[in-house]
Write a protein that holds these residues in place. Sequence first.
Motif, PDB file in Angstrom:
ATOM      1  N   LEU A   1      20.630  19.142  -7.760  1.00 30.50           N
ATOM      2  CA  LEU A   1      21.155  18.593  -6.510  1.00 30.50           C
ATOM      3  C   LEU A   1      20.058  17.863  -5.751  1.00 30.50           C
ATOM      4  N   VAL A   2      18.894  18.484  -5.656  1.00 26.24           N
ATOM      5  CA  VAL A   2      17.768  17.873  -4.945  1.00 26.24           C
ATOM      6  C   VAL A   2      17.361  16.559  -5.620  1.00 26.24           C
ATOM      7  N   GLY A   3      17.380  16.540  -6.951  1.00 21.69           N
ATOM      8  CA  GLY A   3      17.060  15.298  -7.657  1.00 21.69           C
ATOM      9  C   GLY A   3      18.060  14.197  -7.378  1.00 21.69           C
ATOM     10  N   ALA A   4      19.329  14.574  -7.221  1.00 14.78           N
ATOM     11  CA  ALA A   4      20.378  13.576  -6.988  1.00 14.78           C
ATOM     12  C   ALA A   4      20.309  12.966  -5.600  1.00 14.78           C
ATOM     13  N   ILE A   5      19.686  13.664  -4.629  1.00 13.77           N
ATOM     14  CA  ILE A   5      19.589  13.107  -3.270  1.00 13.77           C
ATOM     15  C   ILE A   5      18.194  12.550  -2.993  1.00 13.77           C
ATOM     16  N   ASN A   6      17.367  12.476  -4.027  1.00 13.36           N
ATOM     17  CA  ASN A   6      16.048  11.868  -3.867  1.00 13.36           C
ATOM     18  C   ASN A   6      16.196  10.376  -3.606  1.00 13.36           C
ATOM     19  N   GLY A   7      15.466   9.876  -2.622  1.00 15.67           N
ATOM     20  CA  GLY A   7      15.586   8.477  -2.240  1.00 15.67           C
ATOM     21  C   GLY A   7      15.335   7.495  -3.361  1.00 15.67           C
ATOM     22  N   ALA A   8      14.455   7.858  -4.310  1.00 11.44           N
ATOM     23  CA  ALA A   8      14.174   6.952  -5.426  1.00 11.44           C
ATOM     24  C   ALA A   8      15.416   6.769  -6.291  1.00 11.44           C
ATOM     25  N   ALA A   9      16.157   7.864  -6.553  1.00 10.41           N
ATOM     26  CA  ALA A   9      17.379   7.765  -7.344  1.00 10.41           C
ATOM     27  C   ALA A   9      18.457   6.998  -6.583  1.00 10.41           C
ATOM     28  N   ILE A  10      18.543   7.224  -5.280  1.00 10.46           N
ATOM     29  CA  ILE A  10      19.545   6.519  -4.478  1.00 10.46           C
ATOM     30  C   ILE A  10      19.236   5.023  -4.427  1.00 10.46           C
ATOM     31  N   ALA A  11      17.971   4.684  -4.233  1.00  8.86           N
ATOM     32  CA  ALA A  11      17.586   3.272  -4.172  1.00  8.86           C
ATOM     33  C   ALA A  11      17.847   2.559  -5.494  1.00  8.86           C
ATOM     34  N   ARG A  12      17.709   3.291  -6.607  1.00  9.64           N
ATOM     35  CA  ARG A  12      17.974   2.699  -7.927  1.00  9.64           C
ATOM     36  C   ARG A  12      19.469   2.636  -8.220  1.00  9.64           C
ATOM     37  N   GLY A  13      20.264   3.374  -7.446  1.00  8.41           N
ATOM     38  CA  GLY A  13      21.702   3.423  -7.705  1.00  8.41           C
ATOM     39  C   GLY A  13      22.044   4.264  -8.910  1.00  8.41           C
TER      40      GLY A  13
END
Length: 446
Positions: free
Chosen positions: A248-260
């Motif tokens: 869950l924490v990995g999924a809300i990491n800004g790097a993953a969000i910015a990459r889509g």
Amino acid sequence: MSRLAALTEALLHAAKQAGAEAADAMALSGTSQSIDIRAGALEQAERSEATEIGLRVLIGGRQACVSASDTSPATLSRLAERAVAMAREAPNDPYAGLAAPDQIAKHWDLAALQLVEDAPEPSAAHLESLARAAESAAMAAPGITQVEASAGYGRRAVHLAASNGFAGGYERSSHSVSAVAFTGSGTAMERDYAGEGRIFAADMPSATDIGALAAERTLARAGATKPKTGTYPVLFDERVAQSLIGHLVGAINGAAIARGSSWLLNGLGTQVLPAHLSLVEDPLRPRIGGSRPFDGEGLPSQRRMVIENGVLMGWTLDLATARQLGLSSTGNAARGTSAPPTPASSNLDLTQGSASRADLIRDMGTGLLITSMIGSTINPTTGDYSRGASGFWVENGEILYPVNECTIAGNLRDMLKRIIPANDARAHLSTRVPSLLVEGMILAGA
């Protein structure tokens, strides 16, 4: 710390002289010791001392990072010149840049955090005695055939400075003891472990207790077989439950969000956990290894509500990902000496339940209690989940026998909304997550 502060200031001066428009510098120093015992013999004894420096320079939106272990003045100059030359050739990143002066941390209380033990370094003989005590306690259990035991100590200092005016540093110490016990032989061999780590030696449990627990866990696994295939409730033991929250924490990491590339890409403001559960980040917990007075970009550390009453409140952001997403940094930058900052969480607390692990075992009826996991197939964009597992088969609310060589599968989005927490999270851990029961998971076994 004064030496590390002087090194970072010298690096910033060298960067300016070489033509950098902005820069930040990091200096690290530390000592570590480790003793390993195997089959009754001293297998390895190591001690290291090291100093490392890192420099990030920026020219407009172009940045470059360099690092070295040589701290001579000539090396600092060459390092800065090389970094500036690299930055001039780097692609432009519109989101790269230091914090504004009004964003940086200016006051913090290191004494309140209690990150370092002000005591002499333990001797190698003392560490060996701890490792041997853990080994002896494990070998004393009938059926244990071999033990690998270790004891270690470390002390590390870090100092960060930047051309925006930030400068600060802190130290951290650590003590650890662990043991791995074996029983059986050939294809019937089983193993398990126990280990503990603390900032202060006085907070450590006894090495004897650690060794005895490793043996107890190993002997409980003897004679493991494959469980039945089907759909069952699965109880993630406290030792492995934090891996679920880690996804869950990995999924809300800004790097993953910015990459889509996150299965929670559109999850902000939506329910991701049961409504009675929250996830809190607090990097200011005293006497905890994950605590820090400021982040890797010099922003102040602060407590924040990541998930409140099941609803996702925000992403985990550093400056660059925050700028890319049009948001503000959450003070979660982490970095080393050789790379730019990236977002990372610190201390996390998941709401505990009122039931004990034994209560959840009683209530789950027939299913799987997982105590160990191997391998991982997690689709980062869909949340599809599949992992190898071992543990114990439960029927009618009672543990019957050990199981291994099985696979559990589901989808993280659905699994996390169904978790039922126990009340057994260990208080000293940086990530405090209790045992978690998930109903209706697919189990592939015999």
